[in-house]
Scaffold this motif. Structure first.
Motif, PDB file in Angstrom:
ATOM      1  N   ALA A 189       0.843  -1.184   0.000  1.00  0.00           N
ATOM      2  CA  ALA A 189       0.000   0.000   0.000  1.00  0.00           C
ATOM      3  C   ALA A 189       0.882   1.238   0.000  1.00  0.00           C
ATOM      4  CB  ALA A 189      -0.912   0.010   1.226  1.00  0.00           C
ATOM      5  N   PHE A 190       0.363   2.315  -0.567  1.00  0.00           N
ATOM      6  CA  PHE A 190       1.101   3.586  -0.543  1.00  0.00           C
ATOM      7  C   PHE A 190       0.825   4.275   0.785  1.00  0.00           C
ATOM      8  CE2 PHE A 190       1.544   8.168  -1.307  1.00  0.00           C
ATOM      9  CZ  PHE A 190       2.854   8.191  -1.765  1.00  0.00           C
ATOM     10  N   ARG A 191       1.885   4.525   1.560  1.00  0.00           N
ATOM     11  CA  ARG A 191       1.747   5.254   2.816  1.00  0.00           C
ATOM     12  C   ARG A 191       2.037   6.723   2.561  1.00  0.00           C
ATOM     13  NH1 ARG A 191       3.295   3.001   8.563  1.00  0.00           N
ATOM     14  NH2 ARG A 191       1.897   4.767   8.932  1.00  0.00           N
ATOM     15  N   VAL A 192       0.998   7.522   2.703  1.00  0.00           N
ATOM     16  CA  VAL A 192       1.120   8.951   2.417  1.00  0.00           C
ATOM     17  C   VAL A 192       2.183   9.589   3.298  1.00  0.00           C
ATOM     18  CG1 VAL A 192      -0.112  11.148   2.389  1.00  0.00           C
ATOM     19  CG2 VAL A 192      -1.281   9.058   1.660  1.00  0.00           C
ATOM     20  N   GLY A 193       2.191   9.219   4.576  1.00  0.00           N
ATOM     21  CA  GLY A 193       3.156   9.807   5.501  1.00  0.00           C
ATOM     22  C   GLY A 193       4.589   9.420   5.214  1.00  0.00           C
ATOM     23  N   HIS A 194       4.810   8.316   4.503  1.00  0.00           N
ATOM     24  CA  HIS A 194       6.154   7.865   4.149  1.00  0.00           C
ATOM     25  C   HIS A 194       6.534   8.272   2.726  1.00  0.00           C
ATOM     26  CE1 HIS A 194       6.370   4.314   7.256  1.00  0.00           C
ATOM     27  NE2 HIS A 194       5.890   5.424   7.782  1.00  0.00           N
ATOM     28  N   ASP A 195       5.525   8.578   1.904  1.00  0.00           N
ATOM     29  CA  ASP A 195       5.730   8.859   0.478  1.00  0.00           C
ATOM     30  C   ASP A 195       6.381   7.670  -0.225  1.00  0.00           C
ATOM     31  OD1 ASP A 195       5.404  10.463  -1.779  1.00  0.00           O
ATOM     32  OD2 ASP A 195       7.413  11.329  -1.616  1.00  0.00           O
ATOM     33  N   HIS A 196       6.006   6.458   0.210  1.00  0.00           N
ATOM     34  CA  HIS A 196       6.526   5.224  -0.374  1.00  0.00           C
ATOM     35  C   HIS A 196       5.459   4.140  -0.320  1.00  0.00           C
ATOM     36  CE1 HIS A 196      10.833   5.836  -1.181  1.00  0.00           C
ATOM     37  NE2 HIS A 196      10.857   6.618  -0.118  1.00  0.00           N
ATOM     38  N   VAL A 197       5.566   3.179  -1.218  1.00  0.00           N
ATOM     39  CA  VAL A 197       4.782   1.957  -1.118  1.00  0.00           C
ATOM     40  C   VAL A 197       5.500   1.030  -0.136  1.00  0.00           C
ATOM     41  CG1 VAL A 197       3.839  -0.018  -2.363  1.00  0.00           C
ATOM     42  CG2 VAL A 197       3.959   2.212  -3.482  1.00  0.00           C
ATOM     43  N   ARG A 198       4.730   0.434   0.756  1.00  0.00           N
ATOM     44  CA  ARG A 198       5.300  -0.450   1.774  1.00  0.00           C
ATOM     45  C   ARG A 198       4.691  -1.850   1.662  1.00  0.00           C
ATOM     46  NH1 ARG A 198       9.818   2.277   2.899  1.00  0.00           N
ATOM     47  NH2 ARG A 198       9.502   4.153   4.169  1.00  0.00           N
ATOM     48  N   SER A 199       5.440  -2.843   2.134  1.00  0.00           N
ATOM     49  CA  SER A 199       5.028  -4.246   2.037  1.00  0.00           C
ATOM     50  C   SER A 199       4.442  -4.745   3.347  1.00  0.00           C
ATOM     51  CB  SER A 199       6.238  -5.105   1.678  1.00  0.00           C
ATOM     52  OG  SER A 199       7.162  -5.112   2.765  1.00  0.00           O
ATOM     53  N   SER A 200       3.903  -5.963   3.328  1.00  0.00           N
ATOM     54  CA  SER A 200       3.399  -6.600   4.547  1.00  0.00           C
ATOM     55  C   SER A 200       4.519  -6.799   5.567  1.00  0.00           C
ATOM     56  CB  SER A 200       2.770  -7.958   4.217  1.00  0.00           C
ATOM     57  OG  SER A 200       1.615  -7.812   3.441  1.00  0.00           O
ATOM     58  N   GLN A 201       5.681  -7.242   5.092  1.00  0.00           N
ATOM     59  CA  GLN A 201       6.797  -7.454   6.010  1.00  0.00           C
ATOM     60  C   GLN A 201       7.236  -6.132   6.647  1.00  0.00           C
ATOM     61  OE1 GLN A 201       8.309 -10.053   7.243  1.00  0.00           O
ATOM     62  NE2 GLN A 201       7.764 -11.793   5.947  1.00  0.00           N
ATOM     63  N   HIS A 202       7.213  -5.051   5.893  1.00  0.00           N
ATOM     64  CA  HIS A 202       7.574  -3.737   6.434  1.00  0.00           C
ATOM     65  C   HIS A 202       6.579  -3.324   7.512  1.00  0.00           C
ATOM     66  CE1 HIS A 202       8.095   0.659   6.607  1.00  0.00           C
ATOM     67  NE2 HIS A 202       9.329   0.440   6.187  1.00  0.00           N
ATOM     68  N   ARG A 203       5.274  -3.544   7.254  1.00  0.00           N
ATOM     69  CA  ARG A 203       4.245  -3.185   8.233  1.00  0.00           C
ATOM     70  C   ARG A 203       4.396  -4.021   9.502  1.00  0.00           C
ATOM     71  NH1 ARG A 203       2.352   0.780  10.220  1.00  0.00           N
ATOM     72  NH2 ARG A 203       2.916  -0.275  12.125  1.00  0.00           N
ATOM     73  N   LEU A 204       4.711  -5.306   9.342  1.00  0.00           N
ATOM     74  CA  LEU A 204       4.885  -6.182  10.500  1.00  0.00           C
ATOM     75  C   LEU A 204       6.014  -5.682  11.387  1.00  0.00           C
ATOM     76  CD1 LEU A 204       4.091  -8.791  11.965  1.00  0.00           C
ATOM     77  CD2 LEU A 204       5.684 -10.013  10.478  1.00  0.00           C
ATOM     78  N   ARG A 205       7.136  -5.310  10.771  1.00  0.00           N
ATOM     79  CA  ARG A 205       8.261  -4.777  11.543  1.00  0.00           C
ATOM     80  C   ARG A 205       7.862  -3.486  12.245  1.00  0.00           C
ATOM     81  NH1 ARG A 205      13.457  -6.268  10.535  1.00  0.00           N
ATOM     82  NH2 ARG A 205      14.193  -4.117  10.561  1.00  0.00           N
ATOM     83  N   GLY A 206       7.084  -2.650  11.551  1.00  0.00           N
ATOM     84  CA  GLY A 206       6.642  -1.398  12.147  1.00  0.00           C
ATOM     85  C   GLY A 206       5.754  -1.610  13.360  1.00  0.00           C
ATOM     86  N   CYS A 207       4.888  -2.607  13.288  1.00  0.00           N
ATOM     87  CA  CYS A 207       4.008  -2.908  14.419  1.00  0.00           C
ATOM     88  C   CYS A 207       4.820  -3.326  15.638  1.00  0.00           C
ATOM     89  CB  CYS A 207       3.027  -4.010  14.046  1.00  0.00           C
ATOM     90  SG  CYS A 207       1.685  -3.485  12.954  1.00  0.00           S
ATOM     91  N   TYR A 208       5.818  -4.188  15.427  1.00  0.00           N
ATOM     92  CA  TYR A 208       6.636  -4.646  16.557  1.00  0.00           C
ATOM     93  C   TYR A 208       7.490  -3.512  17.115  1.00  0.00           C
ATOM     94  CZ  TYR A 208       5.276  -9.485  16.765  1.00  0.00           C
ATOM     95  OH  TYR A 208       4.550 -10.634  16.983  1.00  0.00           O
ATOM     96  N   TRP A 209       7.930  -2.613  16.249  1.00  0.00           N
ATOM     97  CA  TRP A 209       8.670  -1.448  16.736  1.00  0.00           C
ATOM     98  C   TRP A 209       7.771  -0.583  17.609  1.00  0.00           C
ATOM     99  CZ3 TRP A 209       7.765   3.799  15.861  1.00  0.00           C
ATOM    100  CH2 TRP A 209       8.766   4.663  16.311  1.00  0.00           C
ATOM    101  N   GLN A 210       6.513  -0.396  17.189  1.00  0.00           N
ATOM    102  CA  GLN A 210       5.586   0.414  17.977  1.00  0.00           C
ATOM    103  C   GLN A 210       5.270  -0.247  19.316  1.00  0.00           C
ATOM    104  OE1 GLN A 210       2.438   0.953  14.978  1.00  0.00           O
ATOM    105  NE2 GLN A 210       2.870   3.144  15.063  1.00  0.00           N
TER     106      GLN A 210
ATOM    107  N   GLN B 120       9.005  -4.055  20.920  1.00  0.00           N
ATOM    108  CA  GLN B 120       9.499  -5.425  20.958  1.00  0.00           C
ATOM    109  C   GLN B 120      10.528  -5.619  19.848  1.00  0.00           C
ATOM    110  OE1 GLN B 120       6.578  -8.552  21.168  1.00  0.00           O
ATOM    111  NE2 GLN B 120       5.062  -7.252  22.174  1.00  0.00           N
ATOM    112  N   PRO B 121      11.380  -6.629  19.970  1.00  0.00           N
ATOM    113  CA  PRO B 121      12.336  -6.908  18.891  1.00  0.00           C
ATOM    114  C   PRO B 121      11.589  -7.158  17.581  1.00  0.00           C
ATOM    115  CG  PRO B 121      12.893  -8.151  20.854  1.00  0.00           C
ATOM    116  CD  PRO B 121      11.555  -7.544  21.118  1.00  0.00           C
ATOM    117  N   MET B 122      12.099  -6.586  16.496  1.00  0.00           N
ATOM    118  CA  MET B 122      11.421  -6.718  15.220  1.00  0.00           C
ATOM    119  C   MET B 122      11.726  -8.067  14.580  1.00  0.00           C
ATOM    120  SD  MET B 122      11.731  -2.865  13.616  1.00  0.00           S
ATOM    121  CE  MET B 122      13.476  -2.660  13.945  1.00  0.00           C
ATOM    122  N   PRO B 123      10.708  -8.745  14.034  1.00  0.00           N
ATOM    123  CA  PRO B 123      10.933 -10.057  13.414  1.00  0.00           C
ATOM    124  C   PRO B 123      11.779  -9.936  12.158  1.00  0.00           C
ATOM    125  CG  PRO B 123       8.693  -9.299  12.988  1.00  0.00           C
ATOM    126  CD  PRO B 123       9.301  -8.335  13.963  1.00  0.00           C
TER     127      PRO B 123
END
Length: 280
Positions: free
Chosen positions: A223-244, A247-250
């Protein structure tokens, strides 16, 4: 003979079930249909994103990905049209919504990113350290171009990850445990934010995993993340969730990351995918 007939009947039913997962729909049409059905505050919270979706920058990312997908590349000078994403070499329609899935040629359950890496290395001859394979984030990377194109061919199809192999079920079940497991210095779990309606992070309404119409948008990546000005993947979102969650990022492609994505996808089963989506 009777046993053989039963096996053939079950196989035919399985083929029919996997074929009947929907047809292509434009992402904005999918989202507007879900909003009309549910009146969800989460789905309708951004008028600006709804206005921009028909002209999303992800369209150009996917267009670049189509060229890369069809171009003979790598030391072997082979295109990715020879890669099997679960429905046969080069078949993309409805393939992404049936991932993660078990692949017999690797003996593993793989998501789109890991399957793409496998084909770039084994078919095209790239080294795992080549930038085409190693760089996986940002709209300018080969990975995001290819993932966005491949996933976009399943927009409007219903999430339908197979649960035929024991490893598919095992990883889905492990992902469920991970979703509810509280950990880290903040004692957070995924369920802390995503197991009830009405929760927010600052001004943003959060999706409820127990409302499938909301969850399909939550997991519709790339998906295109407006705040990032980039398209991001599922794996990127998963890492972001764990960072928020502090916790250690998978590690991308690890069993843990595939387990979580397996559970995410299974929780949205039957709902149409929005590909590519536009998010805050």
């Amino acid at each position: 003979m009777r046993l053989l007939a039963k096996e053939e009947a079950r196989a035919a039913q399985g083929v029919a079930a996997k074929a009947a997962v929907g047809t292509y729909q434009e992402p904005i049409d999918v989202l507007e249909g879900l909003i009309a059905r549910t009146q969800s505050e989460y789905l309708s919270q951004s008028d600006q994103n709804l206005m921009m979706m028909p002209d999303s920058p992800a369209i150009w990312t996917a267009s670049d990905g189509e060229e890369l997908f069809k171009e003979p590349r790598g030391p072997n000078n082979v295109s990715l049209e020879e890669c099997d994403f679960g429905k046969g070499p080069g078949v993309l329609e409805g393939a992404y919504v049936e991932m993660p899935r078990y692949f017999e040629d690797t003996g593993k359950v793989m998501d789109l990113e890991t399957r793409l890496i496998h084909c770039m290395v084994t078919l095209q001859g790239f080294s795992p350290d080549d930038p085409e394979v190693k760089k996986r984030h940002g709209s300018g990377s080969d990975h995001m171009k290819l993932q966005t194109y491949i996933a976009s061919q399943s927009s409007g199809f219903a999430w339908n990850p197979p649960m035929d192999h024991p490893l598919e079920k095992a990883l889905r079940d492990a992902g469920q445990v991970m979703f509810y497991r509280r950990a880290g210095k903040a004692d957070f779990a995924c369920s802390t934010c995503h197991a009830a309606s009405g929760k927010r992070i600052r001004a943003s309404v959060l999706p409820n995993k127990n409302v499938p119409e909301e969850w399909t948008k939550a997991i519709s990546w790339p998906a295109f993340r407006v705040g990032h000005d980039h398209v991001r993947s599922s794996q990127h979102r998963l890492r972001g969730c764990y960072w928020q969650m502090r916790q250690p990022m998978p590690i991308a492609g690890s069993d843990a990351s595939i387990a979580m994505l397996s559970y995410w996808t299974d929780a949205a089963r039957g709902q149409p995918a929005i590909l590519s989506d536009m998010k805050r």
